[in-house]
Design an enzyme around this catalytic site. Structure first.
Site, PDB file in Angstrom:
ATOM      1  N   GLU A  48      -6.492  -5.529   3.333  1.00 46.10           N
ATOM      2  CA  GLU A  48      -6.490  -6.665   2.397  1.00 46.10           C
ATOM      3  C   GLU A  48      -7.571  -6.530   1.331  1.00 46.10           C
ATOM      4  OE1 GLU A  48      -3.871  -9.374   2.924  1.00 46.10           O
ATOM      5  OE2 GLU A  48      -3.442  -7.376   3.699  1.00 46.10           O
ATOM      6  N   GLY A  49      -7.906  -5.304   0.989  1.00 46.24           N
ATOM      7  CA  GLY A  49      -8.943  -5.044  -0.006  1.00 46.24           C
ATOM      8  C   GLY A  49     -10.227  -4.611   0.669  1.00 46.24           C
ATOM      9  N   THR A  50     -10.683  -3.401   0.375  1.00 46.80           N
ATOM     10  CA  THR A  50     -11.922  -2.903   0.981  1.00 46.80           C
ATOM     11  C   THR A  50     -13.103  -3.762   0.539  1.00 46.80           C
ATOM     12  OG1 THR A  50     -12.393  -1.421  -0.862  1.00 46.80           O
ATOM     13  CG2 THR A  50     -11.017  -0.549   0.938  1.00 46.80           C
ATOM     14  N   SER A  51     -14.210  -3.626   1.252  1.00 43.63           N
ATOM     15  CA  SER A  51     -15.414  -4.377   0.876  1.00 43.63           C
ATOM     16  C   SER A  51     -15.843  -4.045  -0.541  1.00 43.63           C
ATOM     17  CB  SER A  51     -16.545  -4.079   1.869  1.00 43.63           C
ATOM     18  OG  SER A  51     -16.242  -4.605   3.150  1.00 43.63           O
ATOM     19  N   THR A 109       0.818  -1.211   0.000  1.00 43.18           N
ATOM     20  CA  THR A 109       0.000   0.000   0.000  1.00 43.18           C
ATOM     21  C   THR A 109       0.855   1.265   0.000  1.00 43.18           C
ATOM     22  OG1 THR A 109      -1.748  -1.144   1.205  1.00 43.18           O
ATOM     23  CG2 THR A 109      -1.810   1.256   1.220  1.00 43.18           C
ATOM     24  N   GLU A 110       0.424   2.261  -0.788  1.00 42.40           N
ATOM     25  CA  GLU A 110       1.131   3.544  -0.865  1.00 42.40           C
ATOM     26  C   GLU A 110       0.196   4.695  -0.544  1.00 42.40           C
ATOM     27  OE1 GLU A 110       4.518   2.203  -4.121  1.00 42.40           O
ATOM     28  OE2 GLU A 110       3.228   3.918  -4.558  1.00 42.40           O
ATOM     29  N   GLY A 145     -26.257  -1.160  25.698  1.00 43.73           N
ATOM     30  CA  GLY A 145     -26.275   0.191  26.243  1.00 43.73           C
ATOM     31  C   GLY A 145     -25.008   0.576  26.962  1.00 43.73           C
ATOM     32  N   GLY A 205      -3.760   3.261  -2.225  1.00 42.54           N
ATOM     33  CA  GLY A 205      -4.877   2.617  -1.559  1.00 42.54           C
ATOM     34  C   GLY A 205      -5.075   1.193  -2.058  1.00 42.54           C
ATOM     35  N   ILE A 224       1.710   0.212   6.791  1.00 41.39           N
ATOM     36  CA  ILE A 224       2.343  -1.093   6.680  1.00 41.39           C
ATOM     37  C   ILE A 224       2.400  -1.782   8.045  1.00 41.39           C
ATOM     38  CG2 ILE A 224       4.423  -2.329   5.984  1.00 41.39           C
ATOM     39  CD1 ILE A 224       2.813  -0.912   3.714  1.00 41.39           C
TER      40      ILE A 224
END
Length: 397
Positions: free
Chosen positions: A377-380, A144-145, A355, A149, A175
């Site tokens: 590890e990869g967005t949804s 990732t940079e 609560g 992203g 990282i």
């Protein structure tokens, strides 16, 4: 879940095994773990109960401190078994059930090892992986940079060949193990091609190489016990022998790794959700049995439990494909996305139905921990793009 054991991820075995008919690989509809795996889960649970106390988990979360001494005890006691991928999955799920921050910290010293195991040469495995598995070193994965992203193909870090070494320049962001790892499996661009995903290569970069710097990131929302940092590389000379596999194949190596690691992230999310549900029920039962709660609370508990069970089945299915050398990226992405969203859903519902009791308990920490599952590890959203692109309606898998 009776499955054959494998030791590492040798590339030749991976390629040969894919030719074996599915009916001979042990894929079946048995949803029970065998006795050995049950005993292993029990061993992991005993360690987690002893070490992941509320006092310890709270301390490492508040101090944003990596639990080095706990990791050393885990390795010395042989709690973690990296010779069997099913045991890795079981340990991941079980550790995160007790505390995600400490749990993931137990696993990250080995993060990225599959890249070297699958695509590295024997000298690289002996020099680097042997130290990692013996507890003498920690490693990290640097992909990732700051501007990249989830778009791996858009990385800017460069590696230029000069004689018997490469010169690396660029930066990496968020990282894991960035400030504590002894070396990194790092993705860099070695040539400019028409297609962005081509021309990238993987290198093993040691922390002590001149020009390498790391800067720890503070103030994360969750999993604060894990170490996260920004990496900068200024004319870092990396020996040509530290090139992993073939030049220009780095993107494909990393995507193969993600096919594996996303199943483990699904297990992280699954464990978080299981732990939250268990703690929420414990809080509610202080006022009597769950059946004495209002129907809306019972409905919420039922929804939480059902989603967890569905996430578990998806996670185990994805793992079964991977561990039998036949990864199914669509199913893996389904498992990762659904388990991650389940962890967030369960954490939110638990806060609603407990609560102030939940807000002032360790459910609050788990609530914060859950969100990262939808991101790393990869967005949804990335996972759903993978699913949509690979989905073949009406075709049998």
């Amino acid at each position: 879940m009776r499955r054959r054991r494998i030791t590492v991820w040798p590339r030749s075995v991976w390629e040969e095994a894919r030719a074996i008919p599915l009916c001979l690989r042990g894929i079946d509809m048995n949803f029970e773990f065998d006795e050995a795996q049950k005993e292993f889960r029990k061993k992991v649970e005993e360690f987690a109960r002893r070490e992941f106390t509320e006092e310890a988990a709270s301390k490492y979360d508040l101090q944003e401190k990596y639990p080095e001494e706990v990791v050393r005890r885990m390795i010395s006691e042989g709690v973690f078994d990296y010779s069997n991928p099913w045991n890795i999955l079981v340990a991941t799920e079980t550790f995160c059930k007790y505390d995600a921050g400490m749990g993931i910290s137990m696993l990250v010293p080995f993060f990225g090892n599959e890249v070297i195991a699958l695509f590295g040469n024997d000298d690289q495995k002996k020099k680097y992986l042997s130290k990692v598995f013996s507890g003498q070193a920690k490693m990290g994965l640097a992909v990732t940079e700051p501007g990249g992203g989830s778009d791996v193909a858009n990385i800017k870090t460069t590696a230029v060949k000069e004689g018997d070494h490469y010169v690396l320049n660029g930066s990496k962001m968020f990282i894991t193990n960035g400030d504590i790892a002894d070396f990194f499996v790092l993705l860099a661009r070695t040539s400019v091609e028409k297609k962005k995903h081509q021309g990238m290569s993987v290198f093993i970069v040691e922390r002590n190489f001149d020009g390498f710097k790391s800067n720890k990131i503070h103030g994360k929302l969750g999993v604060r016990a894990t170490d996260t940092a920004e990496l900068t590389l200024e004319n870092v000379k990396v020996p040509a022998e530290n090139l992993v596999g073939e030049p220009g194949r780095g993107f494909y190596y990393i995507m193969t790794f993600f096919d594996i690691s996303r199943a483990y992230v699904a297990a992280q999310a699954l464990g978080i959700a299981e732990g939250i549900l268990e703690r929420a029920v414990g809080i509610l039962q202080k006022d009597g049995p769950i059946t004495s709660q209002p129907e809306r609370v019972q409905f919420a508990i039922a929804d939480m439990a059902t989603r967890i069970e569905a996430a578990k089945l998806l996670t185990y299915e994805a793992a079964s494909f991977i561990f039998n050398f036949n990864p199914n990226p669509a199913v893996t992405s389904m498992a990762k996305a659904y388990a991650a969203e389940t962890a967030v859903y369960v954490s939110r519902k638990a806060m609603e139905i407990t609560g102030i009791d939940g807000l002032s308990s360790n459910i609050e920490r788990s609530f914060r921990d859950a969100k990262i599952m939808e991101i790393w590890e990869g967005t949804s959203e990335i996972e759903k793009l993978v699913i949509a692109r690979m989905l073949k309606v009406g075709d049998s898998q």
